[in-house]
Design a protein around this motif. Sequence first.
Motif, short mmCIF file in Angstrom:
data_model
loop_
_atom_site.label_atom_id
_atom_site.label_comp_id
_atom_site.label_asym_id
_atom_site.label_seq_id
_atom_site.Cartn_x
_atom_site.Cartn_y
_atom_site.Cartn_z
N LEU A 1 13.08 2.27 7.98
CA LEU A 1 11.86 1.53 8.29
C LEU A 1 10.76 2.54 8.63
O LEU A 1 11.04 3.65 9.08
CB LEU A 1 12.09 0.58 9.47
N VAL B 1 4.97 -0.29 8.45
CA VAL B 1 4.34 -0.09 7.15
C VAL B 1 5.25 -0.60 6.05
O VAL B 1 6.46 -0.33 6.06
CB VAL B 1 4.02 1.40 6.92
N LYS B 2 4.66 -1.31 5.10
CA LYS B 2 5.43 -1.77 3.95
C LYS B 2 5.74 -0.58 3.04
O LYS B 2 4.89 0.27 2.79
CB LYS B 2 4.63 -2.83 3.18
N LYS B 3 6.96 -0.56 2.56
CA LYS B 3 7.36 0.52 1.64
C LYS B 3 6.83 0.21 0.25
O LYS B 3 7.54 -0.27 -0.63
CB LYS B 3 8.88 0.68 1.63
N SER B 4 5.55 0.50 0.09
CA SER B 4 4.85 0.18 -1.16
C SER B 4 4.12 1.41 -1.66
O SER B 4 3.61 2.23 -0.88
CB SER B 4 3.85 -0.96 -0.92
N CYS C 1 -0.36 -4.68 8.35
CA CYS C 1 -0.47 -3.23 8.51
C CYS C 1 -0.95 -2.56 7.23
O CYS C 1 -0.17 -2.31 6.30
CB CYS C 1 0.88 -2.66 8.93
N SER C 2 -2.23 -2.26 7.18
CA SER C 2 -2.83 -1.53 6.07
C SER C 2 -3.83 -0.54 6.66
O SER C 2 -4.28 -0.72 7.80
CB SER C 2 -3.54 -2.48 5.11
N ASP D 1 3.32 -6.49 12.11
CA ASP D 1 4.37 -6.40 11.11
C ASP D 1 3.73 -5.92 9.80
O ASP D 1 2.54 -5.62 9.75
CB ASP D 1 5.11 -7.73 10.94
N THR D 2 4.50 -5.89 8.75
CA THR D 2 3.99 -5.34 7.49
C THR D 2 2.88 -6.18 6.88
O THR D 2 2.11 -5.68 6.06
CB THR D 2 5.14 -5.22 6.47
N TRP D 3 2.78 -7.46 7.27
CA TRP D 3 1.79 -8.35 6.69
C TRP D 3 0.37 -7.87 6.97
O TRP D 3 -0.52 -7.97 6.13
CB TRP D 3 1.99 -9.76 7.24
N ASN E 1 17.34 2.02 9.45
CA ASN E 1 17.50 0.58 9.55
C ASN E 1 18.89 0.27 10.09
O ASN E 1 19.90 0.60 9.47
CB ASN E 1 17.32 -0.06 8.17
N SER F 1 1.84 7.75 -0.78
CA SER F 1 2.45 6.57 -0.18
C SER F 1 3.46 7.03 0.87
O SER F 1 3.96 8.17 0.83
CB SER F 1 3.14 5.72 -1.24
#
Length: 277
Positions: A136, A71-74, A52-53, A48-50, A128, A87
């Motif tokens: 997503l 991937v977190k939308k950051s 995923c880097s 999950d996004t936690w 989504n 990004s």
Amino acid sequence: MEASLDIDARSNGGKLRKLAQTKATSVMLTLLKDAKAADIPAKYVLFDTWFCSPSSLLQVKDIGYDVIGMVKKSDKIHFRYNGRMQSAPAIFRAAKKRRGRSSYLLSVEAEAIKGNQAIPVKLVFVRNRNNRQDYLILVSTDVNLSEEEIIQTYGKRWNIEVFFKMCKSYLKLGKESRTMSYDAMTAHVSVVLARYMLLSLEQRRKVDKRSIGELFYISCDELQDLQYMDALFMVLKKLVSMITEKWLFLENELNTMLDSFLENLPNVWHNYLNRCA
């Protein structure tokens, strides 16, 4: 929880205590290395996004597994795309989206970079379902997978959420034990997981026909073969019927024609016919 001086650091209890005081991302890598050393068969790690880097993607790839994650939308997480570090939301805004009712909005190949290391990745932007105006972002380190395969494989991660829900709500993972002892908490979690495995096994035996294992796949193959042969014999029967209706042939001539027809069939058809003969 502080480590106890009474526990040997070389024991399982000592190792568990050390993991409990380690960052979750580091624990994840340790567990994956243990799984790899134990030859546990797996091809993909689902994130999950936690977790995923780019750093995690590279480290898991080094262990020997491919990653499919969200991937977190950051704006702080960057991938190299078209020669520039960007990004994922920036890539989405700049790239041309797919039209129509496609299963995904956009798919691009980029690179995950950490220091001097870089690996190719595929970014898949999916609509989504809970908010049609949102999207997503999925990433795969296996760029040979199709977008549909990436989406379907990541969808299997939902089984993990079902597992946690079952353990917490029905098997009393968080409410049955009120102890403050680390060993007691570890034992309680082990008991709950054992309950879940027993219930899952019983469900497979009584509900899921795949519990038969290899016999299930053999039966499916046999069923397909029977359907295949039925279709072949229907074709041959129709051929004979048409010949006898329109032309008058002696039986020997008709048999000769059929033999010639069968001899010119592909080898795979010959094998099926010989098996049924």
